[in-house]
Motif scaffolding. Structure first.
Motif, PDB file in Angstrom:
ATOM      1  N   PHE A 199     -20.209   6.629  -2.153  1.00  0.00           N
ATOM      2  CA  PHE A 199     -19.214   6.962  -3.236  1.00  0.00           C
ATOM      3  C   PHE A 199     -20.015   7.540  -4.505  1.00  0.00           C
ATOM      4  O   PHE A 199     -20.586   6.708  -5.207  1.00  0.00           O
ATOM      5  CB  PHE A 199     -18.368   5.724  -3.733  1.00  0.00           C
ATOM      6  N   GLY A 200     -20.124   8.777  -4.476  1.00  0.00           N
ATOM      7  CA  GLY A 200     -21.113   9.332  -5.413  1.00  0.00           C
ATOM      8  C   GLY A 200     -20.557   9.294  -6.914  1.00  0.00           C
ATOM      9  O   GLY A 200     -21.494   8.832  -7.756  1.00  0.00           O
ATOM     10  N   SER A 201     -19.382   9.365  -7.340  1.00  0.00           N
ATOM     11  CA  SER A 201     -18.876   9.354  -8.552  1.00  0.00           C
ATOM     12  C   SER A 201     -18.815   7.881  -9.175  1.00  0.00           C
ATOM     13  O   SER A 201     -19.610   7.660 -10.178  1.00  0.00           O
ATOM     14  CB  SER A 201     -17.496   9.720  -8.635  1.00  0.00           C
ATOM     15  N   ILE A 202     -18.453   7.017  -8.282  1.00  0.00           N
ATOM     16  CA  ILE A 202     -18.445   5.766  -8.865  1.00  0.00           C
ATOM     17  C   ILE A 202     -19.749   4.983  -8.866  1.00  0.00           C
ATOM     18  O   ILE A 202     -20.302   4.353  -9.570  1.00  0.00           O
ATOM     19  CB  ILE A 202     -17.699   4.883  -8.200  1.00  0.00           C
ATOM     20  N   GLY A 203     -20.810   5.431  -7.637  1.00  0.00           N
ATOM     21  CA  GLY A 203     -22.145   5.066  -7.849  1.00  0.00           C
ATOM     22  C   GLY A 203     -22.815   5.399  -9.018  1.00  0.00           C
ATOM     23  O   GLY A 203     -23.758   4.590  -9.767  1.00  0.00           O
TER      24      GLY A 203
ATOM     25  N   GLY B 118     -24.831  -0.192 -15.744  1.00  0.00           N
ATOM     26  CA  GLY B 118     -25.576  -1.288 -15.505  1.00  0.00           C
ATOM     27  C   GLY B 118     -25.130  -2.042 -14.393  1.00  0.00           C
ATOM     28  O   GLY B 118     -25.688  -3.200 -14.090  1.00  0.00           O
ATOM     29  N   SER B 119     -24.388  -1.499 -13.468  1.00  0.00           N
ATOM     30  CA  SER B 119     -24.270  -2.159 -12.187  1.00  0.00           C
ATOM     31  C   SER B 119     -24.849  -1.917 -10.973  1.00  0.00           C
ATOM     32  O   SER B 119     -24.711  -2.208  -9.932  1.00  0.00           O
ATOM     33  CB  SER B 119     -22.502  -2.059 -11.827  1.00  0.00           C
ATOM     34  N   GLN B 120     -25.953  -1.115 -11.266  1.00  0.00           N
ATOM     35  CA  GLN B 120     -26.848  -0.741 -10.319  1.00  0.00           C
ATOM     36  C   GLN B 120     -26.510  -0.245  -8.596  1.00  0.00           C
ATOM     37  O   GLN B 120     -26.796  -0.402  -7.730  1.00  0.00           O
ATOM     38  CB  GLN B 120     -27.897  -1.977  -9.783  1.00  0.00           C
ATOM     39  N   ARG B 121     -25.278   0.527  -8.939  1.00  0.00           N
ATOM     40  CA  ARG B 121     -24.468   1.207  -7.749  1.00  0.00           C
ATOM     41  C   ARG B 121     -24.104   0.112  -6.905  1.00  0.00           C
ATOM     42  O   ARG B 121     -24.053   0.336  -5.544  1.00  0.00           O
ATOM     43  CB  ARG B 121     -25.430   1.904  -7.101  1.00  0.00           C
ATOM     44  N   PHE B 122     -23.999  -1.139  -7.062  1.00  0.00           N
ATOM     45  CA  PHE B 122     -23.367  -2.136  -6.084  1.00  0.00           C
ATOM     46  C   PHE B 122     -22.160  -2.058  -5.756  1.00  0.00           C
ATOM     47  O   PHE B 122     -21.430  -1.335  -5.879  1.00  0.00           O
ATOM     48  CB  PHE B 122     -23.375  -3.507  -7.153  1.00  0.00           C
ATOM     49  N   GLY B 123     -22.208  -2.103  -4.251  1.00  0.00           N
ATOM     50  CA  GLY B 123     -21.108  -1.760  -3.342  1.00  0.00           C
ATOM     51  C   GLY B 123     -20.573  -0.363  -3.285  1.00  0.00           C
ATOM     52  O   GLY B 123     -19.394  -0.064  -2.797  1.00  0.00           O
ATOM     53  N   THR B 124     -21.477   0.717  -3.473  1.00  0.00           N
ATOM     54  CA  THR B 124     -20.945   2.051  -3.424  1.00  0.00           C
ATOM     55  C   THR B 124     -21.794   2.975  -2.213  1.00  0.00           C
ATOM     56  O   THR B 124     -21.392   4.010  -2.255  1.00  0.00           O
ATOM     57  CB  THR B 124     -21.456   2.684  -4.792  1.00  0.00           C
ATOM     58  N   GLN B 125     -22.496   2.313  -1.456  1.00  0.00           N
ATOM     59  CA  GLN B 125     -22.990   3.105  -0.427  1.00  0.00           C
ATOM     60  C   GLN B 125     -22.504   2.482   0.936  1.00  0.00           C
ATOM     61  O   GLN B 125     -22.481   1.381   1.052  1.00  0.00           O
ATOM     62  CB  GLN B 125     -24.658   3.056  -0.720  1.00  0.00           C
TER      63      GLN B 125
ATOM     64  N   ARG C 155     -23.923   1.462   3.860  1.00  0.00           N
ATOM     65  CA  ARG C 155     -25.028   0.807   4.480  1.00  0.00           C
ATOM     66  C   ARG C 155     -24.491  -0.362   5.361  1.00  0.00           C
ATOM     67  O   ARG C 155     -23.463  -1.037   5.179  1.00  0.00           O
ATOM     68  CB  ARG C 155     -26.046   0.441   3.489  1.00  0.00           C
ATOM     69  N   TYR C 156     -25.444  -0.667   6.143  1.00  0.00           N
ATOM     70  CA  TYR C 156     -25.518  -2.112   6.981  1.00  0.00           C
ATOM     71  C   TYR C 156     -25.513  -3.206   6.189  1.00  0.00           C
ATOM     72  O   TYR C 156     -26.387  -3.009   5.285  1.00  0.00           O
ATOM     73  CB  TYR C 156     -26.421  -2.011   8.066  1.00  0.00           C
ATOM     74  N   ARG C 157     -25.143  -4.256   6.335  1.00  0.00           N
ATOM     75  CA  ARG C 157     -25.481  -5.352   5.586  1.00  0.00           C
ATOM     76  C   ARG C 157     -26.993  -5.968   5.783  1.00  0.00           C
ATOM     77  O   ARG C 157     -27.294  -6.013   7.148  1.00  0.00           O
ATOM     78  CB  ARG C 157     -24.333  -6.599   5.852  1.00  0.00           C
ATOM     79  N   SER C 158     -27.869  -6.008   4.856  1.00  0.00           N
ATOM     80  CA  SER C 158     -29.033  -6.275   4.966  1.00  0.00           C
ATOM     81  C   SER C 158     -29.136  -7.810   5.275  1.00  0.00           C
ATOM     82  O   SER C 158     -28.754  -8.709   4.754  1.00  0.00           O
ATOM     83  CB  SER C 158     -29.974  -5.974   3.823  1.00  0.00           C
ATOM     84  N   ALA C 159     -30.010  -8.302   6.272  1.00  0.00           N
ATOM     85  CA  ALA C 159     -30.377  -9.646   6.611  1.00  0.00           C
ATOM     86  C   ALA C 159     -31.188 -10.234   5.663  1.00  0.00           C
ATOM     87  O   ALA C 159     -31.066 -11.621   5.666  1.00  0.00           O
ATOM     88  CB  ALA C 159     -30.843  -9.853   8.102  1.00  0.00           C
TER      89      ALA C 159
ATOM     90  N   LEU D 220     -26.819  -8.192   1.061  1.00  0.00           N
ATOM     91  CA  LEU D 220     -25.938  -6.933   0.480  1.00  0.00           C
ATOM     92  C   LEU D 220     -26.107  -5.723   1.337  1.00  0.00           C
ATOM     93  O   LEU D 220     -26.494  -5.726   2.564  1.00  0.00           O
ATOM     94  CB  LEU D 220     -26.642  -6.630  -0.939  1.00  0.00           C
ATOM     95  N   LEU D 221     -25.010  -4.989   1.015  1.00  0.00           N
ATOM     96  CA  LEU D 221     -24.838  -3.731   1.941  1.00  0.00           C
ATOM     97  C   LEU D 221     -25.999  -2.683   1.384  1.00  0.00           C
ATOM     98  O   LEU D 221     -25.438  -1.677   0.880  1.00  0.00           O
ATOM     99  CB  LEU D 221     -23.296  -3.280   1.770  1.00  0.00           C
ATOM    100  N   ASP D 222     -27.227  -3.163   1.597  1.00  0.00           N
ATOM    101  CA  ASP D 222     -28.086  -2.245   1.269  1.00  0.00           C
ATOM    102  C   ASP D 222     -29.176  -1.923   2.427  1.00  0.00           C
ATOM    103  O   ASP D 222     -30.364  -1.767   2.018  1.00  0.00           O
ATOM    104  CB  ASP D 222     -28.886  -2.509   0.075  1.00  0.00           C
ATOM    105  N   GLY D 223     -28.655  -2.077   3.390  1.00  0.00           N
ATOM    106  CA  GLY D 223     -29.382  -1.807   4.853  1.00  0.00           C
ATOM    107  C   GLY D 223     -29.590  -0.518   5.112  1.00  0.00           C
ATOM    108  O   GLY D 223     -29.383   0.659   4.190  1.00  0.00           O
TER     109      GLY D 223
END
Length: 626
Positions: free
Chosen positions: A504-508, A515-522, A524-528, A532-535
């Motif tokens: 999500f480009g706009s919300i990211g 200050g929410s660091q693009r949380f939950g806006t990409q 991605r796989y969930r990282s082990a 988080l969803l930053d894999g």
């Protein structure tokens, strides 16, 4: 005794709708040229049977179109209405339960955008003989509550027809609202499934050809005098042109006023193209995603003439863009709700008549020559900034603005661009140079993800001779791309530009700014490791998905290939999806407005605390225009 004919409620409704026409300025057209639908147990034996009977017997001309999603059929109808200046729209029917409630989002979009659409959701049995029936909501507060009551707050008119004869006043009321330029929006007539199939002796006069005359309210002379007095006292006036200019067909009157007085014209999404982008008085979009030229002029404006605008917070940059402490407003609007906003001098009238009367009252008044020169300098500077955004050579993936630039170069003056959500509406508001309003359809009142593909279908049905280009990001495409199948089945050619950036480009970007660091806006796989969803990036192939739905697909890996792909798509005769990947992280066009999105007042994160300090500074500039 009046002549009657025995029909079911559904058969009567189909015959009635086929005989409704709208008229404005002596030109008539079908008000309801067809009906979208998906059939289930709630409407298959009612409206489904009635539409089949009408088609086979010729007793009513109301073509049926099969949609693949109930929300999408409403979006298609709304886009059709927008293209037809709100003088024609479709009816939409769905079955009881989830089919009907799927339409609620579409109803909200239509009403928010002040666009007409007729919704005919099936409902529970009026007799309550089988109770509870499949998909029935059992509400402990009342036996007459159904899921369709969810339509009430998002409809401009709502009725439930629990007896056949109730259809007569309900249908007439529905047409009244659909053709009211100030009160139009979604109109909902709930039709219990047993009532749809119940017979009644209908007066034949109910089915006569009816012409609903769409009014052009004229302004009161004292109101025009007050408006002209306010403008004559201005040294740095600014016009904000909204969708009302377009729906009124007042583009020529707007240009005439601007040319005669020298007042610059900024536009909203709905008003873009009301004055051509290359006109000397045009300064581009205004507000949170507006041009630097328009926003600079807004910051200094002492009088703002709003024509057909509802002043959304994007247009007003959350009540910060008009920075002059003594700014005053003059509003020409057919709806009093909008005309009175910002403590304005009110001209409640049709935009065309209002602009004509105002110009006559102003006489030979003009802005000072130095102000004209400043407007020209600002507009030229922003045009250079636009070209820089369009011509970036961003690597390794192109920036989204480069895609828009290539598309802008490739499309003709009457080709239609459609978008609704994500970062593209902001980029388009800032950068797109429309030569006429019908070439630009960005839905930014409800900003509904999933609008684009369905809107492309409805727009092409309303304007079959135009090239229609849907701009859609991967987030919106994943939410609602089903009407690609409808385009294929109906033989309707639309170009879909599918911009994939894996998130999500706009919300990211907004998340990072707040200050929410693009949380939950990409995507991605969930990282082990982090949980988080930053894999790694997900292996989603949306081009293959579009091909599986029957569209021709062209993959472009860079801007040169994209230009060639658009040229090929324009020459094709079937729906074509052009797929290109862009950089999720921009770069974006230079912003000059502020949008009020609250930041956490306390936080354990440094990024959030810093963002809150910035937010607090902006909030100090926010005000009501009193």
């Amino acid at each position: 005794m009046a002549e009657t004919v025995r029909l079911t409620t559904a058969q009567a409704l189909v015959r009635f709708l086929a005989a409704q026409y709208s008229e404005r300025d002596g030109s008539q057209q079908r008000l309801i040229p067809g009906m979208w639908g998906i059939f289930g147990h709630g409407n298959v034996a009612g409206l489904g049977q009635a539409l089949l009977q009408a088609a086979e017997t010729g007793e009513a001309d109301l073509p049926y179109y099969l949609a693949r999603n109930e929300q999408a059929m409403v979006h298609a109808s709304t886009a059709y209405a927008k293209m037809r200046d709100r003088l024609a729209t479709f009816a939409c029917t769905a079955s009881t339960g989830p089919g009907s409630t799927n339409m609620v989002t579409g109803a909200a979009l239509a009403t928010t955008n002040r666009l007409p659409v007729l919704l005919l959701p099936s409902d529970m049995f009026a007799t309550r003989s089988p109770d509870p029936v499949l998909q029935q909501l059992e509400d402990t507060r009342g036996g007459d509550v159904t899921v369709n009551d969810a339509f009430r707050p998002v409809s401009k008119y709502f009725d439930r027809v629990t007896r056949p004869e109730q259809l007569i006043p309900a249908a007439l009321a529905a047409m009244r609202v659909l053709t009211d330029p100030a009160e139009t929006g979604a109109v909902t007539l709930c039709l219990p499934q047993d009532v749809q199939a119940e017979a009644y002796d209908w007066p034949v006069a109910f089915f006569r050809r009816r012409v609903w005359h769409v009014a052009r309210p004229v302004p009161e002379a004292p109101a025009i005098a007050r408006a002209a007095k306010a403008l004559r006292g201005a040294s740095q006036p600014l016009i904000v042109a909204g969708g009302g200019v377009v729906y009124s067909g007042a583009e020529a009157q707007l240009r005439e006023l601007a040319e005669a007085t020298g007042v610059p014209v900024a536009d909203t999404h709905a008003g873009k193209g009301a004055i051509p982008a290359d006109h000397p008085c045009s300064v581009g979009g205004i507000g949170s995603t507006g041009s630097a030229a328009a926003n600079a002029l807004a910051a200094e404006a002492d009088v703002v003439l709003g024509v057909g605008t509802r002043y959304s917070d994007f247009t007003t940059a959350s009540h910060t863009v008009f920075g002059n402490p003594d700014v005053a407003f003059v509003n020409i609007n057919v709806a009093r709700l909008d005309a009175v906003k910002h403590s304005a001098v009110v001209v409640q009238a049709d935009a065309r008549h209002g602009l004509q009367a105002l110009l006559a009252e102003l006489g030979d008044w003009q802005v000072d020559g130095s102000y004209r020169e400043r407007v020209a300098r600002l507009a030229a500077k922003w045009q250079r900034a636009t070209e820089e955004c369009f011509r970036r050579d961003h690597q390794p993936l192109p920036a989204q603005t480069e895609v828009l630039g290539a598309l802008h170069d490739t499309l003709g003056a009457t080709d239609v661009v459609i978008n609704a959500a994500g970062s593209m509406p902001g980029d388009l508001q800032m950068l797109w140079r429309a030569s006429e309003p019908k070439a630009y359809n960005v839905e930014y009142a409800y900003s509904c993800m999933g609008y684009e593909v369905a809107a492309g279908l409805g727009t092409k049905m309303a304007a079959p001779d135009r090239e229609v280009v849907v701009l859609v990001g991967d987030g919106s495409y994943l939410m609602l791309s089903s009407e690609l199948v409808t385009m294929i089945s109906e033989g309707i050619k639309v170009i879909v530009v599918l911009v994939q950036n894996h998130g999500f480009g706009s919300i990211g970007s907004l998340s990072e700014e707040l200050g929410s660091q693009r949380f939950g806006t990409q995507y991605r796989y969930r990282s082990a490791t982090s949980g988080l969803l930053d894999g790694a990036v997900l292996p989603v192939d949306l081009a293959a998905n579009a091909a599986s739905l029957g569209a021709e697909v062209i993959r472009a890996s860079d801007i040169d290939e994209f230009r060639s792909a658009i040229a090929q798509a324009k020459s094709n005769t079937t729906t074509t999806v052009v797929h290109i990947e862009t950089d999720l992280f921009g770069p974006a066009p230079p912003g000059s407005g502020w949008w009020d999105v609250p930041v956490s007042e306390v936080s354990a994160l440094d990024s959030t605390r810093k963002a809150y300090d910035t937010y607090s500074a902006h909030k100090q500039q926010q005000r009501h225009y009193l």
